[in-house]
Design a protein around this motif. Structure first.
Motif: not given
Length: 297
Positions: A39-42, A48-51, A264-265, A273-275
């Motif tokens: 649950a925490a991972a999701l 991030f998946v939505f972005v 924007t996304m 990405a670099p971070v």
């Protein structure tokens, strides 16, 4: 003769069913044990998946409630990358993060070494001063510091008011390094001194190789701070678009593309990405350094 091959199949069927049942039970047991972690991972991954999914949508679909792209628009990343000023923001951010990280580590490590391995009058008072600096928010000193950089040195409109102070140490970095250096046995330092090493050589040849996890953790903390810093560039560099960083430039990009959520996304992903890549490659040293800094107080 037709019954001979049927007997092994009949005997094997219960065994196969039992194996499948055991596997299902093992899978359910694993899910039950790790339910909270899943649950925490999701919770952290789904944004991030939505972005990402929004970043590869068309302009029209990004304004709808559809969650899956109908046509994958990979050209959105090229549009963002070729936006006027984006490469300048990228270069400024890289300069700010790299220079700030190097100066912070180089200036904080000797101070932490002195507080951890030297015995001198006022050491505890100096440590208290360092801890007190950690509790002082930057908003308290922003007005006098801005007047100093603007009226005395005339460096506003650039990133130098943010980079130069890092050459004088950082309270959090000093404290974190000092906590780790306390875990290094004093015998190593004394042996190096007996062999004729000066303090600087002892720090570089003996202490630094053993303090790599803590140095990596401090470097990552500082790099992430500089890369994501919005407050500092807004104060000192907002008047000069040529000195904007990605965090401040992204706000301007979002304002000019407020209806193009896909762009924007995409810009947000290029900034993140670099971070993300750096953290995944250095997470072992980062976790080790943060963990070991609290071993000894």
């Amino acid at each position: 003769m037709t019954l001979a091959p049927a007997l092994p199949r009949e005997a094997a069927a219960p065994a196969a069913a039992a194996t499948r049942t055991a596997r299902r039970r093992a899978a359910l047991h694993w899910v039950a044990v790790h339910a909270l972690a899943i649950a925490a991972a999701l919770f952290f991954v789904l944004p991030f998946v939505f972005v990402f999914l929004t970043s590869v949508m068309t302009d029209h679909q990004a304004l709808t409630s559809d969650l899956w792209p109908h046509h994958w628009q990979w050209s959105n990343f090229a549009k963002v990358w070729n936006t006027p000023g984006f490469l300048t923001w990228w270069r400024n951010t890289l300069l700010y993060a790299a220079a700030g990280t190097a100066l912070t580590v180089a200036s904080s490590l000797p101070v932490a070494y002195a507080l951890a391995k030297f015995r001198f009058r006022g050491r505890n008072l100096a440590l208290m001063a360092v801890v007190s600096m950690m509790m002082l928010p930057p908003q308290v000193t922003v007005i006098p510091m801005y007047l100093f950089w603007a009226k005395q040195l005339h460096l506003t409109g650039s990133l130098w008011p943010l980079i130069i102070p890092m050459a004088f140490g950082d309270a959090f970095s000093i404290f974190l390094l000092r906590q780790f250096l306390l875990t290094i046995p004093q015998e190593y330092v004394e042996a190096a001194r007996i062999d004729g090493c000066g303090e600087l050589r002892t720090l570089l040849r003996v202490v630094l190789p053993m303090a790599k996890p803590a140095v990596a953790a401090v470097a990552l903390f500082q790099f992430f701070y500089c890369w994501n810093d919005y407050f500092g560039p807004q104060i000192y560099a907002s008047e000069n678009p040529g000195a904007w960083t990605l965090s401040y430039g992204l706000e301007s990009f979002k304002g000019s593309h407020h209806t193009n959520w896909n762009l924007t996304m995409a810009a947000t992903l290029l900034v993140l990405a670099p971070v993300i890549v750096l953290f995944f490659f250095a997470q072992r040293a980062f976790v080790e350094g943060v963990t070991l800094t609290g071993v000894k107080g």
